[in-house]
Design an enzyme around this catalytic site. Structure first.
Site, PDB file in Angstrom:
ATOM      1  N   LYS A  30      32.343 -46.050   3.599  1.00  0.00           N
ATOM      2  CA  LYS A  30      31.006 -46.341   4.151  1.00  0.00           C
ATOM      3  C   LYS A  30      31.103 -47.207   5.396  1.00  0.00           C
ATOM      4  O   LYS A  30      30.493 -46.919   6.423  1.00  0.00           O
ATOM      5  CB  LYS A  30      30.144 -47.064   3.092  1.00  0.00           C
ATOM      6  CG  LYS A  30      29.864 -46.241   1.855  1.00  0.00           C
ATOM      7  CD  LYS A  30      28.937 -46.963   0.900  1.00  0.00           C
ATOM      8  CE  LYS A  30      29.516 -48.242   0.332  1.00  0.00           C
ATOM      9  NZ  LYS A  30      30.745 -48.045  -0.469  1.00  0.00           N
ATOM     10  N   THR A  31      31.876 -48.273   5.271  1.00  0.00           N
ATOM     11  CA  THR A  31      32.012 -49.172   6.413  1.00  0.00           C
ATOM     12  C   THR A  31      32.677 -48.436   7.566  1.00  0.00           C
ATOM     13  O   THR A  31      32.319 -48.614   8.733  1.00  0.00           O
ATOM     14  CB  THR A  31      32.820 -50.422   6.011  1.00  0.00           C
ATOM     15  OG1 THR A  31      32.157 -51.029   4.903  1.00  0.00           O
ATOM     16  CG2 THR A  31      32.900 -51.424   7.144  1.00  0.00           C
ATOM     17  N   ASP A 213      25.363 -52.361   6.994  1.00  0.00           N
ATOM     18  CA  ASP A 213      26.363 -52.245   5.928  1.00  0.00           C
ATOM     19  C   ASP A 213      25.856 -52.996   4.685  1.00  0.00           C
ATOM     20  O   ASP A 213      25.005 -53.877   4.804  1.00  0.00           O
ATOM     21  CB  ASP A 213      27.687 -52.859   6.419  1.00  0.00           C
ATOM     22  CG  ASP A 213      28.890 -52.356   5.616  1.00  0.00           C
ATOM     23  OD1 ASP A 213      28.691 -51.533   4.695  1.00  0.00           O
ATOM     24  OD2 ASP A 213      30.022 -52.776   5.910  1.00  0.00           O
ATOM     25  N   GLU A 214      26.383 -52.682   3.530  1.00  0.00           N
ATOM     26  CA  GLU A 214      26.049 -53.386   2.280  1.00  0.00           C
ATOM     27  C   GLU A 214      24.531 -53.456   2.088  1.00  0.00           C
ATOM     28  O   GLU A 214      23.975 -54.502   1.765  1.00  0.00           O
ATOM     29  CB  GLU A 214      26.621 -54.818   2.296  1.00  0.00           C
ATOM     30  CG  GLU A 214      28.108 -54.904   2.591  1.00  0.00           C
ATOM     31  CD  GLU A 214      28.983 -54.619   1.384  1.00  0.00           C
ATOM     32  OE1 GLU A 214      28.441 -54.346   0.294  1.00  0.00           O
ATOM     33  OE2 GLU A 214      30.212 -54.633   1.545  1.00  0.00           O
ATOM     34  N   GLN A 244      27.166 -52.049  -6.434  1.00  0.00           N
ATOM     35  CA  GLN A 244      27.766 -53.273  -5.903  1.00  0.00           C
ATOM     36  C   GLN A 244      26.714 -54.302  -5.509  1.00  0.00           C
ATOM     37  O   GLN A 244      26.988 -55.206  -4.708  1.00  0.00           O
ATOM     38  CB  GLN A 244      28.657 -52.954  -4.708  1.00  0.00           C
ATOM     39  CG  GLN A 244      29.878 -52.126  -5.090  1.00  0.00           C
ATOM     40  CD  GLN A 244      30.825 -51.964  -3.915  1.00  0.00           C
ATOM     41  OE1 GLN A 244      31.457 -52.920  -3.475  1.00  0.00           O
ATOM     42  NE2 GLN A 244      30.925 -50.758  -3.400  1.00  0.00           N
ATOM     43  N   ARG A 596      38.424 -53.666  -5.557  1.00  0.00           N
ATOM     44  CA  ARG A 596      39.114 -54.255  -4.401  1.00  0.00           C
ATOM     45  C   ARG A 596      40.580 -53.821  -4.387  1.00  0.00           C
ATOM     46  O   ARG A 596      41.265 -53.932  -3.382  1.00  0.00           O
ATOM     47  CB  ARG A 596      39.067 -55.804  -4.421  1.00  0.00           C
ATOM     48  CG  ARG A 596      37.704 -56.454  -4.295  1.00  0.00           C
ATOM     49  CD  ARG A 596      36.871 -55.875  -3.206  1.00  0.00           C
ATOM     50  NE  ARG A 596      35.968 -54.860  -3.717  1.00  0.00           N
ATOM     51  CZ  ARG A 596      35.368 -53.946  -2.962  1.00  0.00           C
ATOM     52  NH1 ARG A 596      35.586 -53.904  -1.674  1.00  0.00           N
ATOM     53  NH2 ARG A 596      34.568 -53.046  -3.482  1.00  0.00           N
TER      54      ARG A 596
HETATM   55  P1  ATP Z   1      33.227 -50.856  -0.135  1.00  0.00           P
HETATM   56  O1  ATP Z   1      32.207 -50.205  -0.984  1.00  0.00           O
HETATM   57  O2  ATP Z   1      34.231 -51.589  -0.928  1.00  0.00           O
HETATM   58  O3  ATP Z   1      32.639 -51.633   0.984  1.00  0.00           O
HETATM   59  P2  ATP Z   1      33.614 -48.671   1.721  1.00  0.00           P
HETATM   60  O4  ATP Z   1      32.903 -47.527   1.163  1.00  0.00           O
HETATM   61  O5  ATP Z   1      32.960 -49.425   2.800  1.00  0.00           O
HETATM   62  O6  ATP Z   1      34.072 -49.641   0.541  1.00  0.00           O
HETATM   63  P3  ATP Z   1      35.818 -48.535   3.542  1.00  0.00           P
HETATM   64  O7  ATP Z   1      36.219 -49.962   3.457  1.00  0.00           O
HETATM   65  O8  ATP Z   1      35.114 -48.047   4.739  1.00  0.00           O
HETATM   66  O9  ATP Z   1      35.025 -48.142   2.208  1.00  0.00           O
HETATM   67  O10 ATP Z   1      37.085 -47.598   3.335  1.00  0.00           O
HETATM   68  C1  ATP Z   1      38.021 -47.844   2.294  1.00  0.00           C
HETATM   69  C2  ATP Z   1      39.425 -47.542   2.790  1.00  0.00           C
HETATM   70  O11 ATP Z   1      39.576 -46.141   2.968  1.00  0.00           O
HETATM   71  C3  ATP Z   1      39.726 -48.166   4.133  1.00  0.00           C
HETATM   72  O12 ATP Z   1      41.063 -48.581   4.154  1.00  0.00           O
HETATM   73  C4  ATP Z   1      39.482 -47.018   5.092  1.00  0.00           C
HETATM   74  O13 ATP Z   1      40.231 -47.176   6.280  1.00  0.00           O
HETATM   75  C5  ATP Z   1      39.975 -45.826   4.291  1.00  0.00           C
HETATM   76  N1  ATP Z   1      39.322 -44.557   4.658  1.00  0.00           N
HETATM   77  C6  ATP Z   1      38.005 -44.281   4.691  1.00  0.00           C
HETATM   78  N2  ATP Z   1      37.760 -43.017   5.046  1.00  0.00           N
HETATM   79  C7  ATP Z   1      38.970 -42.435   5.239  1.00  0.00           C
HETATM   80  C8  ATP Z   1      39.404 -41.121   5.624  1.00  0.00           C
HETATM   81  N3  ATP Z   1      38.548 -40.135   5.867  1.00  0.00           N
HETATM   82  N4  ATP Z   1      40.729 -40.911   5.720  1.00  0.00           N
HETATM   83  C9  ATP Z   1      41.607 -41.899   5.462  1.00  0.00           C
HETATM   84  N5  ATP Z   1      41.278 -43.145   5.101  1.00  0.00           N
HETATM   85  C10 ATP Z   1      39.964 -43.434   4.989  1.00  0.00           C
HETATM   86 MG    MG Z   2      32.313 -51.415   2.939  1.00  0.00          MG
END
Ligand code: ATP
Ligand code: MG
Length: 668
Positions: A30-31, A213-214, A244, A596
């Protein structure tokens, strides 16, 4: 640029036809969608960085995002981009529009101990519990966008009426000090935009696209701000995960997610399902624990990162033993896998749990950094100096006046201050202003008056310098003028004085750097400091270090190997939450903790723990029993068998559900 994204992520990045919500579980990128979308808007859609604002949950997250976007856009392209927390965005708006609300641009930002003190004066009490409750009540009102008048109108009990009255006086006091509190940084911009549509149009025109975000942790006031800024077209992308939502206790309302779907009929929802962070076992554990909560939205989450190691659940004899064995395990793991210290995090429910781990890490000479703990800016010596800076920026800031006038002591005694206070409140002026009034000056002795005026004139001189000279230089000269180092050695043990002076020097260095980097003068920096003090500590100095963090502060981050400690009933879930029937938010915290971890997860709990000097026996957290049995290895001889634990947990859950009046759900 978009090659590194899966089809759903790519769709989310490219979607610009209307408001967009990306709803997805932890680690699904997402981020990453937000960072990529900023780059996409600038490079492919002709947006100027100045027209984009991304909102993160902490300053640290903002810095990280800034860095990533900087890489994506290479160099100067990201100049002018706003990546900020709600609070710093609010500050930016208030600073520019202050006059419309009757504030001067250098208004002060009060921290929670300042507002505590103000409430204590209003209520004429030192009863901490009452004060905390009042403070909490006022904050809740503000987060829900309720004014003192509305609070009074809706109060149905005498107590609520009294609180609403205090709220009103509190607001008047803040206004007199030309000060705002933390919650005002969001509430006041909303008020501003409601009262001054032209200001809203200005900001709508300036910020053409918003990314948040969040999103699950926004409160009602923040939601209003988003709605106003993005207008009816809803030019925004919000990303979030209802599982979350962990800031309900601070007024965040996960219902805002549902509200979005109602308020924006054209809202598009994109779900991401692939997790790129964790092994299959870790993800399965997370999914299974959270499945015990009622669902707001249906979500799936899978990972291609392999089955991975079993999740270790260890029982320790007591907290010393837990700290010792976690640190030993960490060292052994590092040795075996040739990892770095920064690959490890130790996560816990409450700050107080960190101390014993810090001791252990120090003993083993393991570098560590700690977040979510006491902030650098909360240290007494830093607050002393910041009180001077605040007063220099805003002479109406009475709390800052009192602290600066008396630290170090400079002949301005309590009697003088009391007289000054009485006079100032009679005449409805600030302490600083009152000091120059002839009527007041005739009331006090010559010596006292001279000391008081010397101080005020010193502040005046500093004000002049603050406008033109570099921030670090002004601070350095100020330290010499007030003789702060000597003051520390006069009032503290030598070791403690030395430490404090070191912090002061760190502060000077930090401010000097910030002043140079951001080309900001002392006045602008002072507001930034006030804001930082409320959110987090100093940036981490040691790059390769084990991370110690509360679960709350770990949100959004990821670590190779995670130790989740103190998983006991009463701690996680927290005793008060159990009593208040807020078990679901505790379970979401557990979910945040588990997710995490990238490669390995260690969960530990203590058989007994010291409370108020007495050993008390403890039970493993009910969440341990909710983990998938096949993915877990227990060690440290489980006190009772896990199956029975699970049965107990199920019964407890049933009881709680019955209390809450919700129907039980079958276990999966
Ligand atoms: P959270 O809910 O914990 O905030 P999130 O959904 O924001 O998580 P991110 O932190 O954006 O998730 O991504 C998690 C990990 O996966 C990061 O290391 C990111 O670089 C990697 N990632 C995300 N999308 C891809 C992709 N398409 N290919 C490879 N790696 C990815
Ligand atoms: Mg995130």
């Amino acid at each position: 640029m978009l090659n590194s994204m899966n089809p759903q992520q790519r769709e989310a990045v490219k979607y610009l036809d209307g408001p967009l919500l990306v709803l997805a579980g932890a680690g699904s990128g997402k981020t990453r969608v937000i960072t990529q979308k900023i780059a996409y808007l600038v490079e492919k859609c002709g947006y100027s960085p100045k027209e984009i604002a991304a909102i993160t949950f902490t300053n640290k997250a903002a810095r990280e995002m800034q860095e990533r976007v900087g890489h994506l856009l290479q160099g100067n392209h990201s100049k002018g981009l706003t990546i900020a927390t709600f609070h710093s965005l609010g500050l930016q708006m208030l600073r520019q529009e202050a006059e419309l609300l009757g504030y001067k641009p250098q208004f002060s930002i009060l921290d929670s101990s300042d507002s505590f003190k103000i409430l204590s004066d209003i209520l004429a009490t030192t009863d901490k519990q009452l004060l905390r409750k009042t403070q909490w009540q006022i904050s809740s009102w503000k987060n829900a966008f309720v004014n003192p008048d509305q609070a009074a109108a809706t109060a149905d009990e005498e107590i609520a009426h009294a609180a609403a009255k205090v709220y009103q006086i509190y607001q008047q006091t803040l206004k007199a000090y030309q000060a705002v509190d933390f919650d005002d940084l969001i509430k006041l911009p909303v008020e501003l935009f409601e009262q001054h549509p032209e200001a809203l149009r200005r900001w709508q025109h300036k910020l053409k696209y918003l990314l948040i975000d969040e999103y699950q942790d926004t409160n009602a006031c923040q939601y209003r701000l988003v709605k106003m800024l993005t207008g009816i077209e809803g030019r925004f992308t919000a990303v979030g995960d209802d599982d979350q939502a962990i800031y309900g206790w601070r007024g965040a309302d996960v219902e805002n997610l549902r509200q979005l779907t109602q308020d924006f009929s054209r809202l598009k929802v994109i779900k991401l399902e692939q997790n790129y962070r964790s092994t299959v076992r870790i993800l399965r554990a997370a999914n299974q624990v959270i499945a015990n909560n009622p669902k707001l939205f249906e979500k799936k989450l899978w990972s291609e990162l392999g089955t991975g190691d079993l999740i270790q659940v260890s029982a320790a004899k007591d907290e010393d033993h837990e700290a010792e064995s976690v640190v030993m395990k960490l060292l052994a793991h590092k040795f075996e896998h040739r990892t770095k210290f920064l690959d490890y995090a130790i996560l816990y429910r409450g700050n107080h749990q960190a101390r014993i781990f810090e001791q252990q890490l120090r003993q083993q000479k393991i570098p560590y950094t700690i977040s979510g703990g006491q902030s650098f800016f909360d240290k007494a010596e830093i607050k002393d100096l910041v009180s001077y800076l605040r007063l220099i920026a805003n002479e109406d800031d009475d709390p800052a006046f009192i602290r600066a006038a008396t630290t170090p002591k400079k002949g301005i005694g309590n009697t003088t201050l009391e007289r000054l206070g009485e006079y100032a409140s009679q005449k409805k002026m600030s302490l600083f202003e009152a000091a120059f009034e002839g009527d007041f000056q005739r009331e006090i002795g010559n010596r006292q008056l001279e000391d008081l005026l010397t101080f005020c004139q010193f502040i005046n001189r500093m004000q002049e310098r603050a406008e033109k000279d570099p921030a670090g230089e002004v601070l350095n000269d100020m330290l010499t003028a007030i003789n702060y180092e000597a003051f520390l050695y006069d009032t503290e043990e030598p070791r403690s004085a030395e430490n404090k002076w070191k912090s002061v020097m760190d502060f000077v260095a930090w401010l000097t750097r910030k002043g140079d980097e951001d080309e900001k003068n002392l006045l602008a920096l002072t507001q930034m400091i006030s804001l930082m003090s409320m959110l987090e500590g100093r940036e981490d100095a040691e790059p390769d270090a084990v991370k110690l963090s509360t679960l709350h502060a770990s949100k959004g981050l990821e670590y190779g190997h995670v130790f989740l400690i103190g998983c006991e009933e009463g701690i996680l879930p927290h005793r008060e939450s159990v009593d208040d029937g807020k078990i679901e938010e505790e379970r979401r915290l557990m979910y945040v903790g588990i997710t995490r971890a990238q490669k390995s997860l260690n969960i530990s709990w203590c058989r007994r723990r010291k409370r108020a000097g007495e050993h008390e026996s403890c039970e493993p957290s009910r969440f341990i029993a909710e983990l998938p049995a096949d993915d877990v290895r227990h060690s440290g001889q489980p006190q009772s068998d896990p199956v029975a634990n699970k049965e107990n947990a199920r019964q407890r859950l049933a009881q709680i559900r019955a209390m809450l009046g919700s129907s039980p759900k079958t276990d999966n």
